[in-house]
Design a protein around this motif. Structure first.
Motif, PDB file in Angstrom:
ATOM      1  N   TRP A  54     -18.037  -0.705 -14.277  1.00 30.38           N
ATOM      2  CA  TRP A  54     -17.060  -1.532 -13.593  1.00 30.38           C
ATOM      3  C   TRP A  54     -15.671  -0.903 -13.686  1.00 30.38           C
ATOM      4  O   TRP A  54     -15.026  -0.645 -12.683  1.00 30.38           O
ATOM      5  N   GLU A  55     -15.257  -0.622 -14.936  1.00 32.99           N
ATOM      6  CA  GLU A  55     -13.896  -0.128 -15.110  1.00 32.99           C
ATOM      7  C   GLU A  55     -13.703   1.271 -14.547  1.00 32.99           C
ATOM      8  O   GLU A  55     -12.675   1.581 -13.967  1.00 32.99           O
ATOM      9  N   ARG A  56     -14.693   2.138 -14.736  1.00 36.40           N
ATOM     10  CA  ARG A  56     -14.504   3.535 -14.342  1.00 36.40           C
ATOM     11  C   ARG A  56     -14.754   3.748 -12.857  1.00 36.40           C
ATOM     12  O   ARG A  56     -14.092   4.544 -12.214  1.00 36.40           O
ATOM     13  N   LEU A  57     -15.747   3.057 -12.340  1.00 36.66           N
ATOM     14  CA  LEU A  57     -16.182   3.363 -10.984  1.00 36.66           C
ATOM     15  C   LEU A  57     -15.776   2.298  -9.963  1.00 36.66           C
ATOM     16  O   LEU A  57     -15.024   2.560  -9.035  1.00 36.66           O
ATOM     17  N   TRP A  58     -16.238   1.078 -10.200  1.00 38.00           N
ATOM     18  CA  TRP A  58     -16.125   0.080  -9.140  1.00 38.00           C
ATOM     19  C   TRP A  58     -14.716  -0.463  -8.972  1.00 38.00           C
ATOM     20  O   TRP A  58     -14.224  -0.589  -7.876  1.00 38.00           O
ATOM     21  N   GLU A  59     -14.069  -0.775 -10.105  1.00 34.36           N
ATOM     22  CA  GLU A  59     -12.785  -1.436  -9.959  1.00 34.36           C
ATOM     23  C   GLU A  59     -11.773  -0.591  -9.178  1.00 34.36           C
ATOM     24  O   GLU A  59     -11.122  -1.083  -8.260  1.00 34.36           O
ATOM     25  N   PRO A  60     -11.625   0.709  -9.521  1.00 32.59           N
ATOM     26  CA  PRO A  60     -10.664   1.512  -8.741  1.00 32.59           C
ATOM     27  C   PRO A  60     -11.013   1.561  -7.252  1.00 32.59           C
ATOM     28  O   PRO A  60     -10.130   1.498  -6.397  1.00 32.59           O
ATOM     29  N   ILE A  61     -12.309   1.647  -6.950  1.00 33.57           N
ATOM     30  CA  ILE A  61     -12.713   1.715  -5.538  1.00 33.57           C
ATOM     31  C   ILE A  61     -12.355   0.409  -4.838  1.00 33.57           C
ATOM     32  O   ILE A  61     -11.758   0.389  -3.754  1.00 33.57           O
ATOM     33  N   ILE A  62     -12.702  -0.699  -5.511  1.00 34.06           N
ATOM     34  CA  ILE A  62     -12.471  -1.998  -4.875  1.00 34.06           C
ATOM     35  C   ILE A  62     -10.987  -2.262  -4.711  1.00 34.06           C
ATOM     36  O   ILE A  62     -10.529  -2.740  -3.679  1.00 34.06           O
ATOM     37  N   ARG A  63     -10.210  -1.924  -5.749  1.00 35.43           N
ATOM     38  CA  ARG A  63      -8.767  -2.159  -5.665  1.00 35.43           C
ATOM     39  C   ARG A  63      -8.174  -1.446  -4.448  1.00 35.43           C
ATOM     40  O   ARG A  63      -7.254  -1.932  -3.815  1.00 35.43           O
ATOM     41  N   ARG A  64      -8.693  -0.267  -4.150  1.00 34.56           N
ATOM     42  CA  ARG A  64      -8.175   0.500  -3.039  1.00 34.56           C
ATOM     43  C   ARG A  64      -8.639  -0.075  -1.705  1.00 34.56           C
ATOM     44  O   ARG A  64      -7.893  -0.117  -0.737  1.00 34.56           O
ATOM     45  N   ALA A  65      -9.884  -0.525  -1.700  1.00 35.83           N
ATOM     46  CA  ALA A  65     -10.489  -0.894  -0.421  1.00 35.83           C
ATOM     47  C   ALA A  65     -10.230  -2.349  -0.045  1.00 35.83           C
ATOM     48  O   ALA A  65     -10.142  -2.678   1.124  1.00 35.83           O
ATOM     49  N   ALA A  66     -10.129  -3.207  -1.027  1.00 38.11           N
ATOM     50  CA  ALA A  66     -10.147  -4.634  -0.722  1.00 38.11           C
ATOM     51  C   ALA A  66      -8.745  -5.198  -0.565  1.00 38.11           C
ATOM     52  O   ALA A  66      -7.759  -4.500  -0.691  1.00 38.11           O
ATOM     53  N   GLY A  67      -8.694  -6.451  -0.309  1.00 44.56           N
ATOM     54  CA  GLY A  67      -7.400  -7.130  -0.199  1.00 44.56           C
ATOM     55  C   GLY A  67      -6.999  -7.245   1.247  1.00 44.56           C
ATOM     56  O   GLY A  67      -7.372  -6.430   2.084  1.00 44.56           O
ATOM     57  N   LEU A  68      -6.241  -8.258   1.515  1.00 45.38           N
ATOM     58  CA  LEU A  68      -5.777  -8.493   2.868  1.00 45.38           C
ATOM     59  C   LEU A  68      -4.287  -8.208   2.911  1.00 45.38           C
ATOM     60  O   LEU A  68      -3.508  -8.920   2.281  1.00 45.38           O
ATOM     61  N   GLY A  69      -3.894  -7.178   3.602  1.00 41.79           N
ATOM     62  CA  GLY A  69      -2.473  -6.907   3.765  1.00 41.79           C
ATOM     63  C   GLY A  69      -1.792  -6.474   2.475  1.00 41.79           C
ATOM     64  O   GLY A  69      -2.426  -6.335   1.432  1.00 41.79           O
ATOM     65  N   ARG A  70      -0.512  -6.205   2.584  1.00 38.55           N
ATOM     66  CA  ARG A  70       0.281  -5.780   1.434  1.00 38.55           C
ATOM     67  C   ARG A  70       1.481  -6.710   1.300  1.00 38.55           C
ATOM     68  O   ARG A  70       2.113  -7.054   2.297  1.00 38.55           O
ATOM     69  N   ALA A  71       1.806  -7.066   0.074  1.00 37.73           N
ATOM     70  CA  ALA A  71       2.959  -7.947  -0.139  1.00 37.73           C
ATOM     71  C   ALA A  71       4.227  -7.110  -0.088  1.00 37.73           C
ATOM     72  O   ALA A  71       4.225  -5.956  -0.492  1.00 37.73           O
ATOM     73  N   PRO A  72       5.325  -7.699   0.432  1.00 36.59           N
ATOM     74  CA  PRO A  72       6.587  -6.951   0.411  1.00 36.59           C
ATOM     75  C   PRO A  72       7.055  -6.762  -1.028  1.00 36.59           C
ATOM     76  O   PRO A  72       6.775  -7.587  -1.890  1.00 36.59           O
ATOM     77  N   ARG A  73       7.784  -5.669  -1.267  1.00 32.82           N
ATOM     78  CA  ARG A  73       8.212  -5.386  -2.634  1.00 32.82           C
ATOM     79  C   ARG A  73       9.608  -5.921  -2.917  1.00 32.82           C
ATOM     80  O   ARG A  73       9.989  -6.081  -4.059  1.00 32.82           O
ATOM     81  N   GLN A  74      10.390  -6.163  -1.863  1.00 34.19           N
ATOM     82  CA  GLN A  74      11.759  -6.646  -2.087  1.00 34.19           C
ATOM     83  C   GLN A  74      11.785  -8.177  -2.123  1.00 34.19           C
ATOM     84  O   GLN A  74      10.890  -8.823  -1.594  1.00 34.19           O
ATOM     85  N   PRO A  75      12.823  -8.729  -2.720  1.00 30.05           N
ATOM     86  CA  PRO A  75      12.953 -10.193  -2.708  1.00 30.05           C
ATOM     87  C   PRO A  75      13.142 -10.718  -1.292  1.00 30.05           C
ATOM     88  O   PRO A  75      13.719 -10.045  -0.442  1.00 30.05           O
TER      89      PRO A  75
END
Lengths: 983, 93
Positions: free
Chosen positions: A137-158
């Motif tokens: 999970w930690e070595r293989l899947w999580e990095p892949i999923i973190r990169r691939a998944a999620g909807l959109g990107r949150a803005p970084r500024q206030p």
């Protein structure tokens, strides 16, 4: 060519106002009145993004808030907003939007390889990989999923925009400005009720916007009645939550249709308190299940019809229609009338309704009993393969595919109002039962789909809501006449045999096969299958997925659909920006700040403030280049050697009056107050009912029926509540009243061997000698005519007084103390030194009175034992609270005077074997003591008193890998016999 | 959000109140034994039903209000002063 799919002479957009916008870097034009979705379609753009999990190309499915696919990132810089539904974004000039969920371009998405890994990303994928081989999970899947998944990107500024909260009270709230909602609002208004009508789109009409204009005059006439305080129309306002007791929350998009908010707020959160509610929330058309039913260009039939009639946009040149409803025929006929080719309608029903004849007359081939098998095309639909009555597949060519699987009432708000839904076998939809609250459903929201019935249903709901509240109904003009043929019902959702790539939930990439797998693995209940597969989650909350999802589950578990119910629907109904929930309460305005009467003086004189609850208190006063530690040492030594002055106004002050005030105090404190004489103060310990120490402070007797209680700063509010609860529920017979006067007094501590000298020169003609004002004495005096209460109490262990005067005189008295004290070397000190002094003296504070310690633990056992009764006494004597093995409060100093002690360190005998099993206690407070010349600490140690002088304990602090050998001793490091404070 | 009718102030938002729990429990006399206080402090029926409870109007008149509320629907049937016997709906236990 600009806007090749815009049709001349059709739609309600403003052709005089062309608008320019950018999508994925390409500039397009649209018109005022467009949504981003309609403008993209006008330009022939169907592929608008990639899906969440498999990165499949996706287009625009719907026209309204239910859109699952067309999620885009809007605007730039700090105003970036991910996951906005293109169908809800009003076009403005200069709008910038980007597609989401791809690496590379939306057309060539490198992450699209996920589709080929689909067999590994099936239902329960996360759970299975969590439980996979160690470390995978930690070595293989999580990095892949973190990169691939999620909807959109949150803005970084206030967020640069402002949001606000506002409140509305009304008799009748109508949610939804469609035919039923308008009829309801109109009826309630005519009855004299104060009505609020919320419509999430910028225009009224609801489903009528997707119709030809016949009812437009009626809509305008109803709308004209909503022009004031008593009949209020909130446009661009989504009701997002239905809470208890007629309280609803709505978000008004005040300025989202503008490039930037011109002034004031971007969005407003309305908190609406309504006597009655009419939910006219309409229904959502549902898609059909077949393989690759997610291709761009596949669109709900009613959506295509509204794009045509409202926006003047044709979805394509040649349309295929796959339907289970009669409504889709309306779309087909309107498209044909607009010049779009519609060669075929594939109707899953053997017997279509009244429009089939008209369709055939218009030259459309109507296939009866035609089951859709799979969509053709990849980045754009190219047609549909159907099987008619089980015959060999037939290909229908087209560059758009309209689907219509039936209509599902929008249940969200009804469900939040406590209305469970049941499956109606006549309608083949889930309809809500009666809500638990004072809410009525009207129109399509309760399964009344015919337009004429909707109007009548809405009027009746609005009228009955008003009637219920006591309004008399006048006679109303007749509703507009609508001539509609009787339609044939649609069937329950058809479930394909092959469930691969037949998407139930487009947003979460949940297929029929995923749901079958979930059932196979034991997730048979709808709520379980939802959690296992993510069906119905995400920003759209399954508005176009729920009935089909339940149908798949029903089929897979061999149950009739009527045995299943939709999963619980919670607020918000549509996505809500966190900013609007926060409103103005952000940053410095998150909580109110309390400032003492001396705040301005502190600020002018170099105070460095620290937060103490809501209060800002001086931590220390800047002194040249001295560090906090050095400045605090100077301040502390001034108190020990000369005199210091400290603002203690934040202490809670509760005034008690009445003949039974004394009895009341004697009961609420664990030590006795029955015999406290007039003119004296006494230290008191308050217990909770369960026997644990609650708070401490001094209480002074001003007269036989007048007392003044002080509490700690932190517990001032809680103590008052505690007293009120006891007085009103347990001892109402006691003749006592009390109130907080914390804010009314400014209080300052004058501490140090020269404090009496200062006091003597400060007060007008009062002897402050030991005989008149002994330790724990109290007197009322004046300083240059200002009334001053003088308490001889000491937190520092030095000769000390606390002076209190009315708030407005605070700064004057403080300044006078400094002026008089200058000759004795007075200086102000802050809470840092307050803390040093009390640790040196061994007084417990919040770190010690932490909600777990008894009076015995704190060394106050004997004080408390002398009084027989008091709140908390009966339970304080329980075995485990009186166990002699409990950790007791002791003082610690390090063997090595240079070593540092830390609060939170644990005490063990062997630092090499520190564990919970060998743990003997903990350090609660630690500070460098200028008086002792080393770090000192207060700590709780098991068998504390027996360890005095024992140097075999270690304070371990694993976070910093520290171990310090310590000596255990009494809690008091200065003047143990108390001669200083009595001097 | 609940709307609670304070007998002194009228209908107010839940956010003005502090919840103070079961109002059927009466504090035993000061000289009662440990068991009586144990019952008062710890034992609760936790009904899935109508419940008589204290709401402290800390953001208003600072009176304790006795409230008969349903723990499932949150419906408030009755509110009153501390010394009033609560009025329960028909069929309530």
């Amino acid at each position: 060519m600009s806007q090749p799919f815009r049709l001349d002479g059709r739609g309600r957009v403003d052709r005089q106002q062309p608008l320019s916008f950018r999508f994925d870097g390409t500039t397009y034009t649209g018109y005022a009145g467009d949504t981003l979705a309609s403008a993209l379609l006008a330009n022939g753009v169907h592929l608008v993004g990639r899906s969440f999990k498999y990165h499949r190309p996706r287009g625009i499915l719907a026209v309204g808030a239910e859109e699952p696919n067309a999620l885009v990132e809007l605007r730039t810089g700090a105003r970036v907003e991910p996951n906005t539904r293109a169908t809800q974004v009003e076009l403005f000039d200069g709008l910038v939007a980007r597609s989401q969920n791809h690496v590379g371009t939306r057309a060539v998405d490198l992450m699209a390889v996920n589709q080929w890994f689909a067999p590994f990303l099936k239902a329960g994928f996360y759970y299975k990989t969590f439980m996979g081989p160690g470390g995978a999970w930690e070595r293989l899947w999580e990095p892949i999923i973190r990169r691939a998944a999620g909807l959109g990107r949150a803005p970084r500024q206030p967020d640069p925009d402002a949001y606000e909260h506002a409140h509305l009270h009304c008799d009748v709230l109508v949610v939804g400005g469609g035919p039923a909602g308008l009829a309801a609002a109109d009826a309630a208004r005519c009855a004299g009720a104060r009505v609020v009508l919320c419509e999430q789109e910028p225009r009224l009409g609801g489903a009528l916007l997707g119709e030809i204009d016949s009812l437009a005059p009626w809509v305008d006439e109803v709308a004209s009645g909503f022009d004031g305080e008593d009949a209020r129309l909130l446009g661009r306002t989504s009701v997002v939550g239905y809470y208890d007791h007629g309280v609803l929350a709505a978000v008004e998009r005040v300025a989202d249709h503008l490039p930037t908010p011109p002034e004031g707020v971007r969005q407003r959160l309305w908190i609406i308190r309504a006597g009655a509610v009419v939910l006219a929330t309409g229904s959502y058309e549902q898609p059909l299940l077949f393989q690759d039913n997610d291709r761009p260009g596949i669109m709900l039939a009613s959506a295509a019809r509204r794009y045509l009639l409202d926006f003047g946009v044709a979805p394509c040149r040649q349309v295929v229609v796959a339907t289970a409803t009669d409504d889709a025929y309306r779309a087909a006929l309107d498209l044909v009338a607009a010049g779009v080719a519609v060669p075929t309608i594939a109707d899953v029903r053997a017997a279509p309704g009244p429009f089939a004849k008209a369709a055939e007359a218009a030259g459309i081939e109507v296939l009866r009993g035609a089951v859709p098998l799979r969509a053709l095309g990849r980045q754009r639909v190219r047609g549909l393969e159907v099987s008619v009555d089980g015959s060999a597949p037939r290909r229908l060519e087209g560059d758009a595919l309209l689907v219509s699987g039936g209509f599902q009432p929008a249940l969200q708000l009804a469900s939040q109002a406590g209305a469970k839904a049941r499956f109606d076998p006549d309608l083949n939809a889930f309809v809500p039962r009666e809500p638990a609250q004072n809410a009525r459903l009207a129109g399509a929201a309760r399964g009344v789909f015919r337009l004429d019935a909707c109007l009548a249903d809405g009027r009746e709901a609005g009228a009955s809501a008003a009637r219920d509240l006591g309004f008399a109904l006048p006679s109303l003009p007749p509703l507009p006449a609508v001539d509609e043929p009787e339609e044939r019902p649609w069937p329950a959702p058809l479930v394909p045999r092959d469930g691969k790539r037949a998407f139930v939930d487009l947003q979460n990439d949940v297929t029929v096969a995923d749901l079958r797998l979930a059932v196979q693995e034991g997730y048979r209940a709808a709520e379980h299958a939802k959690r296992y597969t993510t069906l119905g989650m995400g920003t759209d909350q399954g508005k176009t997925a729920m009935p089909a999802g339940l149908a798949v589950l029903a089929a897979a578990t061999g149950r009739p659909l009527a045995e299943l119910a939709p999963t619980t629907m919670r607020p918000p109904v549509v996505p809500v920006a966190i900013g609007v929930l926060a409103g103005r309460t952000r940053g410095r305005d998150f909580r109110p700040i309390r400032r003492s009467a001396l705040h301005d003086w502190h600020e002018r004189n170099g105070a460095v403030f620290v937060e103490a609850g809501d209060w800002l208190r001086p931590s220390y006063y800047r002194d040249g280049a001295l560090s906090l530690m050095e400045a605090a040492a100077e301040e502390a030594m001034t108190v020990r050697r000369a005199v210091g002055i400290c603002d203690v106004s934040t202490l809670g002050k509760i005034a008690l009056f009445g003949p039974d005030a004394r009895t009341f105090l004697d009961r609420v404190y664990a030590n006795g107050f029955a015999k406290l004489p007039v003119g004296k103060a006494r230290y008191g310990v308050m217990l909770r009912e369960d026997g644990i120490v609650f708070d401490d402070g001094t209480t002074s007797c001003l007269a036989d029926d007048r007392f003044l209680m002080t509490t700690t700063t932190a517990n001032a509010g809680a103590v008052l509540e505690h007293l009120e609860f006891l007085h009103q529920t347990a001892w109402p017979e006691l003749d006592v009243v009390f109130c907080s006067e914390t804010e009314q007094w400014c209080q300052m501590a004058l501490a140090g061997p020269r404090s009496r000298d200062v006091l003597a020169r400060l007060l007008d003609g009062v002897d402050v000698g030991d005989l008149v004002l002994p330790f724990m004495g109290f007197l009322e005096a004046a300083a240059e005519g200002v009334p001053v209460r003088v308490f001889r109490i000491s937190f520092s262990g030095e000769l000390a007084y606390e002076l209190a005067c009315p708030r407005g005189y605070g700064e004057g008295l403080w300044q006078r103390c400094l002026d008089v004290g200058a000759a004795f070397g007075i200086r102000p000190y802050g809470v840092e030194v307050l803390s040093i002094l009390r640790i040196e003296k061994g007084h417990p504070a919040g770190q010690e009175i932490d909600g777990r310690t008894t009076a015995g633990d704190l060394g106050l056992g004997r004080l408390v034992e002398r009084s027989a009764t008091g709140v908390g006494k009966p339970l304080a004597s329980r075995r485990d609270l009186t166990d002699p093995g409990r950790p007791q409060l002791v003082g610690l100093r390090p063997v090595d005077p240079e070593a540092r002690l830390r609060g939170g360190a644990h005490l063990v005998e062997n630092p090499m074997a520190a564990s919970t099993a060998t743990d003997l206690g903990w350090i609660s407070s630690a500070h460098w003591s200028p008086h002792v010349g080393s770090w000192i600490a207060l700590a709780f140690v098991a068998g504390g008193v027996e360890r005095f002088g024992d140097a075999c304990l270690w304070a371990v602090f694993p976070l910093r890998n520290e171990a310090v050998e310590v000596v255990v001793g009494p809690v008091c490091f200065v003047d143990a016999e108390g001669s200083r404070l009595r001097g | 959000m609940h709307r609670i009718r304070c007998p002194f102030c009228g209908a107010r938002d839940e956010t003005e109140f502090a919840y103070r729990g079961d109002a059927t429990k009466r504090r035993p006399p000061d000289d009662a034994d440990e068991d009586a206080f144990f019952d008062y402090v710890y034992r609760r029926a936790n009904p899935k039903d109508w419940h008589v409870e204290w709401w402290h109007h800390t953001g208003g008149c600072r009176r304790l209000v006795k409230v008969v509320r349903h723990t499932v629907t949150h419906e408030v049937h009755w509110t009153g002063w501390p010394d009033q016997p609560p009025s329960l709906p028909d069929g309530a236990p």
